[in-house]
Design a protein around this motif. Structure first.
Motif, PDB file in Angstrom:
ATOM      1  N   HIS A   1       0.836  -1.322   0.044  1.00  0.00           N
ATOM      2  CA  HIS A   1       0.012  -0.012  -0.050  1.00  0.00           C
ATOM      3  C   HIS A   1       0.754   1.108  -0.100  1.00  0.00           C
ATOM      4  CE1 HIS A   1      -3.288  -2.606   1.194  1.00  0.00           C
ATOM      5  NE2 HIS A   1      -2.580  -3.154   2.314  1.00  0.00           N
TER       6      HIS A   1
ATOM      7  N   HIS B   1      -7.755  -8.791   3.425  1.00  0.00           N
ATOM      8  CA  HIS B   1      -6.738  -8.366   2.236  1.00  0.00           C
ATOM      9  C   HIS B   1      -7.386  -8.227   1.060  1.00  0.00           C
ATOM     10  CE1 HIS B   1      -3.049  -7.198   0.714  1.00  0.00           C
ATOM     11  NE2 HIS B   1      -3.396  -7.922  -0.270  1.00  0.00           N
TER      12      HIS B   1
ATOM     13  N   GLU C   1       3.245   6.148   5.616  1.00  0.00           N
ATOM     14  CA  GLU C   1       3.885   5.325   6.460  1.00  0.00           C
ATOM     15  C   GLU C   1       4.757   4.281   5.558  1.00  0.00           C
ATOM     16  OE1 GLU C   1       0.570   5.346   6.996  1.00  0.00           O
ATOM     17  OE2 GLU C   1       0.601   6.550   8.757  1.00  0.00           O
ATOM     18  N   THR C   2       4.183   3.860   4.594  1.00  0.00           N
ATOM     19  CA  THR C   2       5.116   2.777   3.421  1.00  0.00           C
ATOM     20  C   THR C   2       6.186   4.037   2.979  1.00  0.00           C
ATOM     21  OG1 THR C   2       2.991   1.440   2.817  1.00  0.00           O
ATOM     22  CG2 THR C   2       4.993   1.745   1.278  1.00  0.00           C
TER      23      THR C   2
ATOM     24  N   GLU D   1      -7.017   6.156   5.897  1.00  0.00           N
ATOM     25  CA  GLU D   1      -5.471   6.118   5.476  1.00  0.00           C
ATOM     26  C   GLU D   1      -4.657   4.983   6.073  1.00  0.00           C
ATOM     27  OE1 GLU D   1      -3.664  10.086   6.207  1.00  0.00           O
ATOM     28  OE2 GLU D   1      -5.677  10.620   6.830  1.00  0.00           O
TER      29      GLU D   1
ATOM     30  N   LEU E   1      -8.017   1.142   4.369  1.00  0.00           N
ATOM     31  CA  LEU E   1      -6.951   1.535   3.489  1.00  0.00           C
ATOM     32  C   LEU E   1      -7.797   2.310   2.494  1.00  0.00           C
ATOM     33  CD1 LEU E   1      -4.645  -0.928   3.822  1.00  0.00           C
ATOM     34  CD2 LEU E   1      -3.682   1.159   3.705  1.00  0.00           C
TER      35      LEU E   1
ATOM     36  N   THR F   1       1.173   4.407   1.289  1.00  0.00           N
ATOM     37  CA  THR F   1       0.602   5.328   2.346  1.00  0.00           C
ATOM     38  C   THR F   1       1.820   6.126   2.819  1.00  0.00           C
ATOM     39  OG1 THR F   1       1.321   3.715   3.952  1.00  0.00           O
ATOM     40  CG2 THR F   1      -0.836   3.427   2.907  1.00  0.00           C
TER      41      THR F   1
ATOM     42  N   LYS G   1       4.497  -7.336  15.046  1.00  0.00           N
ATOM     43  CA  LYS G   1       3.671  -7.131  13.858  1.00  0.00           C
ATOM     44  C   LYS G   1       2.230  -7.541  14.385  1.00  0.00           C
ATOM     45  CE  LYS G   1       1.731  -7.024   9.848  1.00  0.00           C
ATOM     46  NZ  LYS G   1       0.447  -7.224   9.475  1.00  0.00           N
TER      47      LYS G   1
ATOM     48  N   GLU H   1       4.219  -8.954   4.356  1.00  0.00           N
ATOM     49  CA  GLU H   1       3.651  -8.178   5.492  1.00  0.00           C
ATOM     50  C   GLU H   1       2.115  -8.745   6.147  1.00  0.00           C
ATOM     51  OE1 GLU H   1       4.584  -5.431   6.556  1.00  0.00           O
ATOM     52  OE2 GLU H   1       2.684  -4.378   7.469  1.00  0.00           O
TER      53      GLU H   1
ATOM     54  N   PHE I   1       7.047  -2.012  10.128  1.00  0.00           N
ATOM     55  CA  PHE I   1       8.122  -1.449   9.014  1.00  0.00           C
ATOM     56  C   PHE I   1       9.369  -1.580   9.692  1.00  0.00           C
ATOM     57  CE2 PHE I   1       4.647   0.786   6.440  1.00  0.00           C
ATOM     58  CZ  PHE I   1       4.109  -0.531   5.738  1.00  0.00           C
TER      59      PHE I   1
ATOM     60  N   HIS J   1      -3.280   1.919   8.683  1.00  0.00           N
ATOM     61  CA  HIS J   1      -3.151   1.992  10.069  1.00  0.00           C
ATOM     62  C   HIS J   1      -2.316   3.224  10.413  1.00  0.00           C
ATOM     63  CE1 HIS J   1      -4.416  -2.067   9.791  1.00  0.00           C
ATOM     64  NE2 HIS J   1      -3.231  -2.755  10.002  1.00  0.00           N
TER      65      HIS J   1
ATOM     66  N   MET K   1       2.352   1.219  12.499  1.00  0.00           N
ATOM     67  CA  MET K   1       3.225   0.844  11.450  1.00  0.00           C
ATOM     68  C   MET K   1       4.586   1.154  11.704  1.00  0.00           C
ATOM     69  SD  MET K   1       0.877  -0.425   9.602  1.00  0.00           S
ATOM     70  CE  MET K   1       1.823  -0.982   8.417  1.00  0.00           C
TER      71      MET K   1
ATOM     72  N   LEU L   1     -10.542  -3.401   1.124  1.00  0.00           N
ATOM     73  CA  LEU L   1     -10.250  -3.115   2.813  1.00  0.00           C
ATOM     74  C   LEU L   1     -10.525  -1.542   3.109  1.00  0.00           C
ATOM     75  CD1 LEU L   1      -6.970  -2.632   1.612  1.00  0.00           C
ATOM     76  CD2 LEU L   1      -6.682  -4.744   3.087  1.00  0.00           C
TER      77      LEU L   1
HETATM   78  N1  RBV Z   1      -1.228  -1.729   6.445  1.00  0.00           N
HETATM   79  N2  RBV Z   1      -0.382  -0.719   6.043  1.00  0.00           N
HETATM   80  C1  RBV Z   1      -1.162   0.189   6.461  1.00  0.00           C
HETATM   81  N3  RBV Z   1      -0.568   2.789   6.811  1.00  0.00           N
HETATM   82  O1  RBV Z   1       0.840   1.793   5.643  1.00  0.00           O
HETATM   83  N4  RBV Z   1      -1.941   0.222   7.167  1.00  0.00           N
HETATM   84  C2  RBV Z   1      -2.224  -1.054   6.754  1.00  0.00           C
HETATM   85  C3  RBV Z   1      -0.124   1.822   6.187  1.00  0.00           C
HETATM   86  C4  RBV Z   1      -0.764  -3.229   6.002  1.00  0.00           C
HETATM   87  C5  RBV Z   1      -0.938  -3.803   7.386  1.00  0.00           C
HETATM   88  O2  RBV Z   1       0.259  -4.215   7.818  1.00  0.00           O
HETATM   89  C6  RBV Z   1      -1.673  -5.189   7.101  1.00  0.00           C
HETATM   90  O3  RBV Z   1      -1.005  -6.249   7.138  1.00  0.00           O
HETATM   91  C7  RBV Z   1      -1.766  -5.214   5.495  1.00  0.00           C
HETATM   92  O4  RBV Z   1      -1.879  -3.789   5.342  1.00  0.00           O
HETATM   93  C8  RBV Z   1      -3.173  -5.572   5.013  1.00  0.00           C
HETATM   94  O5  RBV Z   1      -3.004  -5.529   3.388  1.00  0.00           O
END
Ligand code: RBV
Length: 419
Positions: free
Chosen positions: A53, A296, A57-58, A346, A342, A55, A181, A151, A357, A348, A353, A339
Motif C-alpha cells: 500500500h 486483504h 507510512e510506506t 489512511e 485503506l 501510504t 507485528k 507483510e 515496518f 493503520h 506501522m 479493505l
Molecule cells: N497496512 N499498512 C498500512 N498505513 O501503511 N496500514 C495497514 C499503512 C498493512 C498492514 O500491515 C496489513 O498487514 C496489510 O496492510 C493488509 O494488506
C-alpha cells in the motif's frame, strides 16, 4: 529527477511530502534504524522491488530502504489503497514507483511488471501478488532473487502452502508472524483504522448499533474491541470453536451469519475467506444496513450476489454505494468491498506501522546479509528482535520497565526449587 515512474499527478508532490514528514514524526523506531543505516549501509547494492500500500507510512519505509543503500522500485498492493499525493512525492524524490488510486486489474499487474524491470535482488510483498508474479512469469529472475518478505496474514498463508508443495523458489521472511507485528498492527492497527474507514465513509453513530464482526482472529478482535468502546453492541461470527469461545468469554454475542444478517446495522468482514456475506444474507438484512470488509482481498462480500438482488445503485458519498433491492430496502456497500481502512481512510496509524515496518526493514537487512545461505522456505524472524523493538518503542514513549536480577533469573531456571 527520475522518469521511471507512473503516478496520478506529480504536482501533488508537495502535499505528499508533508504527509510523509508527519508520519516520520510518529515513527521513531524506524527513524532510528534509518539514522544508523545511513552509515552502516546494510542494503548497499540491493535492488528492492516492493508491492505494498502506497501510504505515508510506506513512504517512510521506502526512504529508509534508500537511505540504507538500496535501489527501490515500488507498486501498490491494492487498487484502491494508493495515496496519490504520497506516490507523487516519492516519484519526485527519485523513487521508481508505479502506483495510482483506482487501478484496473490489468493496470495493477502492469505496475508490478514495471517494478521487475530492474531485476530485483529482494522482494517485499503485502498479499504475495508480486512474489506470485515472479514465480508464475519470471523463472530466470526467481532463480537470482536472494529472498523476500511478506507483510500480511493472507500472504503468509499462501506462501506456506507454496513452500509445503515445494514451489517456493527463494526464502521468505513472514514479517506478519513477528509478535511486534501481528499482536499490534493486526489488533490495534486494524481496530482503529477500520472504524476510521467506516466513519469517513458514513459518519454514522456507533453507539447502540448492532455491529457484526465476521472472524474473531487478530483483526476481528481489534475491530470488536474498538467498536464496543464506542458503544456498539458487538456480535461476532466464527467457524473455529476456540476463537468463538474466546469471543463469548470476551462478552460478545456469537451466532451464525444467517442470524446476524437479520439484526446487524453495520457489518465488517475480517476472515481472509470468500463469500462470508452473500445472497441469502443481503436478502434478510434490515433497511439501511452498512457492509464493509477489512480483509486483504475483496472476496469476503459477494458483490455479484448483491448486484443480482439490486434494482438500482448510486454513490451516495465517497466510498459508499447505496444498493436498492427489489423490495425497496437499501444496503450500503463501503469501498467496493475492498479493505475499508485503506480505501476509505489512511490505513493503520503511523505509530503502529513504526513496528511493522521496522520488522520489514530488519528482515530485508537479514536477507541481504545471509539470504544466500537460507533454504527455500518461509522463515520467522527471531523472537529476540521483538523484545528489542518493543523496548525501543517503549523508550520512545517514555515508558520504563523492570529487569530481572541475576538472582531472579537463576530462580526462574532452577527446577529444584519448590514449595
Ligand atoms: N497496512 N499498512 C498500512 N498505513 O501503511 N496500514 C495497514 C499503512 C498493512 C498492514 O500491515 C496489513 O498487514 C496489510 O496492510 C493488509 O494488506
Amino acid at each position: 529527477m527520475s522518469t521511471n515512474y507512473k503516478v496520478a499527478d506529480l504536482k501533488m508532490a508537495e502535499q505528499g511530502r508533508l504527509k510523509i514528514e508527519w508520519a516520520e514524526s510518529r515513527m521513531p523506531v524506524l527513524m532510528a534504524l534509518r539514522e544508523k543505516a545511513k552509515t552502516d549501509q546494510p542494503l548497499k547494492g540491493m535492488r528492492v522491488a516492493g508491492c505494498l500500500h502506497v501510504t505515508k507510512e510506506t513512504a517512510v519505509l521506502v526512504r529508509t530502504l534508500r537511505a540504507a543503500g538500496a535501489e527501490v522500485s515500488w507498486s501498490g498492493c491494492n487498487p484502491l489503497s494508493t495515496n496519490d499525493e504520497v506516490a507523487a512525492a516519492l516519484a519526485a524524490e527519485g523513487t521508481s514507483i508505479y502506483a495510482w488510486h483506482g487501478l484496473s486489474k490489468d493496470e495493477f499487474y502492469w505496475c508490478i511488471e514495471k517494478t521487475l524491470e530492474f531485476k530485483p535482488t529482494l522482494t517485499l510483498d503485502d498479499g504475495a501478488d508480486l512474489i506470485f508474479t515472479v514465480h508464475a512469469k519470471h523463472h530466470g529472475l526467481a532463480a537470482t532473487i536472494i529472498g523476500g518478505t511478506e507483510e500480511t496474514t493472507t500472504g503468509v498463508h499462501r506462501l506456506r502452502h507454496m513452500a509445503k508443495d515445494g514451489k517456493l523458489k527463494y526464502p521468505v521472511f513472514a514479517v506478519n508472524d513477528s509478535e511486534t507485528k501481528w499482536d499490534f498492527d493486526n489488533v490495534f492497527g486494524t481496530g482503529q483504522s477500520s472504524l476510521d474507514g467506516i466513519l469517513r465513509a458514513t459518519s454514522v453513530f456507533f453507539a447502540g448499533k448492532n455491529f457484526v464482526v465476521a472472524g474473531f482472529g487478530h483483526c476481528g478482535r481489534g475491530v470488536a474491541m474498538r467498536a464496543r468502546g464506542m458503544g456498539a453492541n458487538v456480535i461476532c461470527t466464527e467457524v473455529k470453536p476456540t476463537q468463538a469461545l474466546k469471543a463469548v468469554l470476551e462478552g460478545y454475542r456469537v451466532m451464525p451469519m444467517d442470524e446476524a444478517a437479520k439484526i446487524g446495522d453495520i457489518f465488517i468482514t475480517a476472515t481472509g475467506v470468500k463469500d462470508i456475506i452473500k445472497g441469502n444474507h443481503f436478502a434478510s438484512m434490515k433497511d439501511g444496513a452498512i457492509i464493509s470488509n477489512t480483509g486483504h482481498y475483496d472476496v469476503e462480500i459477494n458483490i455479484g450476489d448483491l448486484e443480482k438482488l439490486a434494482k438500482a445503485k448510486r454513490e451516495i458519498r465517497p466510498n459508499n454505494e447505496e444498493y436498492t433491492l427489489k423490495d425497496g430496502r437499501r444496503v450500503y456497500l463501503l469501498a467496493q468491498g475492498r479493505l475499508v481502512n485503506l480505501a476509505a481512510a489512511e490505513g493503520h496509524p503511523s505509530e503502529v506501522m513504526d513496528m511493522s515496518f521496522a520488522n520489514q526493514f530488519l528482515a530485508l537487512c537479514r536477507l541481504a546479509k545471509d539470504g544466500k545461505s537460507l533454504d527455500k522456505k518461509v522463515y520467522e524472524l527471531p523472537p529476540e528482535q521483538d523484545q528489542e523493538l518493543a523496548l525501543l518503542k517503549l523508550g520512545t514513549m517514555g515508558v520504563k520497565i523492570d529487569a530481572l536480577t541475576a538472582e531472579q533469573k537463576a530462580y526462574e531456571s532452577d527446577y529444584s526449587a519448590g514449595t
